[in-house]
Write an enzyme that holds these catalytic residues in place. Structure first.
Site, PDB file in Angstrom:
ATOM      1  N   ASP A  80     -10.863 -24.231   1.068  1.00 33.13           N
ATOM      2  CA  ASP A  80     -11.295 -23.048   0.323  1.00 33.13           C
ATOM      3  C   ASP A  80     -11.147 -21.759   1.125  1.00 33.13           C
ATOM      4  O   ASP A  80     -11.140 -20.683   0.570  1.00 33.13           O
ATOM      5  CB  ASP A  80     -12.783 -23.196  -0.071  1.00 33.13           C
ATOM      6  CG  ASP A  80     -12.954 -23.672  -1.504  1.00 33.13           C
ATOM      7  OD1 ASP A  80     -14.060 -24.136  -1.841  1.00 33.13           O
ATOM      8  OD2 ASP A  80     -11.995 -23.555  -2.293  1.00 33.13           O
ATOM      9  N   VAL A 125       0.838  -1.206   0.000  1.00 34.07           N
ATOM     10  CA  VAL A 125       0.000   0.000   0.000  1.00 34.07           C
ATOM     11  C   VAL A 125       0.869   1.251   0.000  1.00 34.07           C
ATOM     12  O   VAL A 125       0.576   2.229  -0.696  1.00 34.07           O
ATOM     13  CB  VAL A 125      -0.960  -0.003   1.209  1.00 34.07           C
ATOM     14  CG1 VAL A 125      -1.861   1.219   1.182  1.00 34.07           C
ATOM     15  CG2 VAL A 125      -1.800  -1.277   1.220  1.00 34.07           C
ATOM     16  N   TYR A 156      -3.932 -10.999  15.918  1.00 35.52           N
ATOM     17  CA  TYR A 156      -3.851  -9.901  14.949  1.00 35.52           C
ATOM     18  C   TYR A 156      -5.174  -9.132  14.899  1.00 35.52           C
ATOM     19  O   TYR A 156      -5.197  -7.898  14.942  1.00 35.52           O
ATOM     20  CB  TYR A 156      -3.523 -10.481  13.568  1.00 35.52           C
ATOM     21  CG  TYR A 156      -3.581  -9.486  12.430  1.00 35.52           C
ATOM     22  CD1 TYR A 156      -4.754  -9.297  11.709  1.00 35.52           C
ATOM     23  CD2 TYR A 156      -2.458  -8.751  12.071  1.00 35.52           C
ATOM     24  CE1 TYR A 156      -4.819  -8.389  10.661  1.00 35.52           C
ATOM     25  CE2 TYR A 156      -2.507  -7.842  11.019  1.00 35.52           C
ATOM     26  CZ  TYR A 156      -3.699  -7.675  10.309  1.00 35.52           C
ATOM     27  OH  TYR A 156      -3.754  -6.782   9.277  1.00 35.52           O
TER      28      TYR A 156
END
Lengths: 318, 318
Positions: free
Chosen positions: A274, A17, A140
């Site tokens: 997934d 970023v 986190y």
């Protein structure tokens, strides 16, 4: 009336970023803005002393706070405590030093993975604290959520203008292309590169059915700069393409295949997990503010990212 | 086989719960246990070096962590940021220093006011993070919630036996009887004392209808000691009387009036707010472990506490 000079310090300024911001400010230079991009080499933000020293050196008027201890699934699973403590320390140091030195605005970065694990869709900015996060990265996630708590506290108690943004899946040049630690799009780009080189099929983990919203780092950067200049709420704002732009992993894989001109076979290894089927986030709040903002078309942004990767394979992070 | 010696450090050891523990261990001395009761005069736990020094001095094997920055409604409303940051600092210092010095077990103290504001009843241990806490004390509440996050993270990353307890409304000798800052029962006791002295009516704030579960400090102490000796989970455990022992604030006021032999009028000032109508907590988990634990009958515990207040009025905290 002369515009007040801004010195904008970007922590974590050398990452995906940060590099996006660097690119955008180069194209949109303003006389009243000086940008400083910090990396961890220059200051260890888990240390209050180091944080104060780097603020004393640059004397920022604004801060875009991107620095964090980050990692993929396996690293988070193993080190939830460190992810919590290090990120809590970094965040408290940056916000308290910003307050002490009279920084006018801090824009911190949260992420969609911190939302409650059990939830309805689409998720929006009001739902961040509505349930426990996924257990794999709870350290986190809680540390990131506490940025929003600190922002509210600094505002109520000291009138500070500290806020936060919530991007969905970011991609672009200068990403982390590591196959274990990185995210899905850079992982696919790296895999196609290897498959081309070795003449093997592309193996995509999972069924390809999960849906994601992807935001190009240059678009995210333009939006963060808008937040820094013009968004005055303390509550967070989601920065993402709309729900209608959600794509499946299969579609994302095919877009990378096309961008890199891969002619081999594409296989889906359905023995692999997934992950979450959906993480759909609403950008209704963003659209209320910026109804006309145009995102870079995905095909074009993926092509740029793939071309960058191929040109920079030897030196990129992997 | 000789029992391993334990050195149990109690932070916040001079408060309501600390004094309860002191009383209980006096009556149940064990040869393998040395108890150290810490107060803030001895160490400022918001400072890492002072925390380290006190651990080096006493070398605990076990820690009961009660120390916190606490306050009544108005103090919290005005200082949510400080309540968050100071408690985060204390908690991180105590847990991290415990980890570094090889402390075998840390029991931290949460409280029922940290549960989600919007919730179903009864609340139980799995619901702590299911929504934002009440707005008035979100700083304190989130800091306490992060004690649970950290305890589980120390367990997950380092296999440490760090856990937490969640008491409901505690009362007993050595409480804070301050009318602004203190809690409901000590407040009522102080008011009855004054009403008797001045020959005035007892004015109870609110309608008297809200329901609460009250736990005597000595019963809580016995349960905390049991947790310290025998409870092995990292997940929190609620320590309280059962749902069936919930009493209204009115019944509590009348019980105090009876205990203190107050003959005057009891008035309910319905212009004052009631606070939460219910906070009912489930003790199903506690009862699975200790089906036969007997709580001190409320009448007896109240009488004891009121007598203590009358005997110690001049020196008690108010």
């Amino acid at each position: 009336m002369a515009a007040e000079k801004k010195v904008i310090l970007v922590t974590g300024g050398s990452g995906l970023v940060g590099k996006g911001l660097q690119h955008v400010v180069e194209q949109d230079k303003r006389a009243d803005e000086t940008w400083v991009f910090l990396s961890s080499k220059e200051a260890n933000l888990t240390s209050l002393e180091d944080t104060r020293a780097v603020f004393a050196k640059y004397k920022p008027t604004h801060v875009i706070h991107l620095a964090a201890m980050v990692g993929g699934l396996y690293r988070n699973l193993k080190y939830n405590l460190d992810f919590f403590r290090n990120n809590s320390a970094i965040n408290d140091n940056v916000l308290s030093t910003s307050h002490e030195t009279g920084v006018k605005k801090v824009v911190s970065s949260l992420s969609t993975c911190i939302f409650p694990n059990k939830t309805t869709y689409p998720i929006d900015e009001t739902m961040i604290h509505n349930g426990p996060p996924h257990s794999s990265n709870f350290g986190y996630s809680h540390a990131k959520r506490m940025i929003d708590v600190l922002n509210q506290g600094y505002h109520t108690q000291h009138g500070c203008n500290f806020t936060s943004v919530i991007p969905t899946n970011v991609y672009g040049a200068f990403d982390n292309y590591n196959l274990e630690d990185g995210h899905v799009l850079p992982g696919l780009i790296h895999k196609v590169y290897m498959a081309k080189k070795e003449g093997t099929p592309l193996t995509v983990w999972g069924t390809g059915k999960p849906l994601r919203q992807f935001i190009y780092s240059h678009d995210l950067a333009r939006l963060m700069i808008w937040v820094m200049r013009d968004y005055n709420e303390i509550s967070p704002i989601i920065l993402s393409v709309g729900e209608e732009e959600e794509v499946s992993i299969k579609e994302a894989a095919m877009a990378v295949v096309e961008a890199m001109d891969f002619k081999g076979e594409v296989i889906f290894d359905t023995t692999r997990a997934d992950g979450q089927i959906k993480k759909t986030a609403s950008n209704a709040k963003l659209r209320r503010y910026l109804p006309d903002f145009k995102f870079t078309p995905m095909k074009e942004a993926i092509k740029e990212s793939c071309d960058w990767f191929v040109a920079n394979y030897d030196t990129c992070r992997k | 086989m000789a029992a391993e010696k334990k050195v149990i450090l109690v932070t916040g050891g001079s408060g309501l719960v600390g004094k309860g523990l002191q009383h209980v261990v006096e009556q149940d001395k064990r040869a393998d246990e040395t108890w150290v009761f810490l107060s803030s005069k001895e160490a400022d736990l918001t400072k890492q070096d002072e925390t380290q020094a006190i651990f080096e001095k006493h070398r605990p094997t076990h820690v009961i962590h009660l120390a916190a920055k606490v306050g009544g409604l108005y103090k919290n409303l005005n200082s949510n940021l400080d309540f968050f940051r100071d408690n985060m600092a204390i908690n991180d210092n105590v847990l991290n220093t415990s980890y570094k010095t090889g402390v075998r077990k840390v029991i931290s103290c949460l409280s029922t006011c940290i549960f989600p504001d919007k919730t179903t009843f009864p609340v139980d241990e799995t619901m702590i993070h299911n929504g934002a806490p009440h707005q008035s004390n979100y700083g304190y509440a989130y800091a306490k919630r992060m004690l649970d996050v950290q305890s589980r993270a120390y367990h997950a990353q380092h296999g440490r036996n760090f856990t937490s307890v969640v008491p409901t409304n505690v009362y007993g000798p050595h409480d804070n009887f301050n009318l602004e800052d203190g809690h409901v029962l000590p407040g009522l006791m102080h008011k009855v004392y004054m009403a008797k002295k001045e020959g005035s009516p007892l004015t109870v704030w609110g309608t008297g209808k809200p329901l609460r579960q009250f736990i005597f400090s000595r019963d809580l102490a016995k349960l905390i000691i049991w947790v310290m000796r025998e409870y092995e989970e990292a997940d929190p455990i609620i320590l309280s009387v059962g749902e069936e022992d919930e009493v209204t604030v009115k019944d509590a006021a009348l019980a105090v009036a009876e205990a203190m032999n107050f003959k005057g009028e009891v008035i309910f000032d319905t212009t004052k707010s009631d606070g939460q109508t219910k906070k009912t907590a489930s003790i199903v988990k506690l009862r699975r472990y200790l089906p036969n634990f007997k709580f001190t009958p409320m009448k007896e515990a109240m009488k004891y506490t009121c007598d203590w207040l009358e005997a110690n009025y001049d020196t008690c905290r108010k």
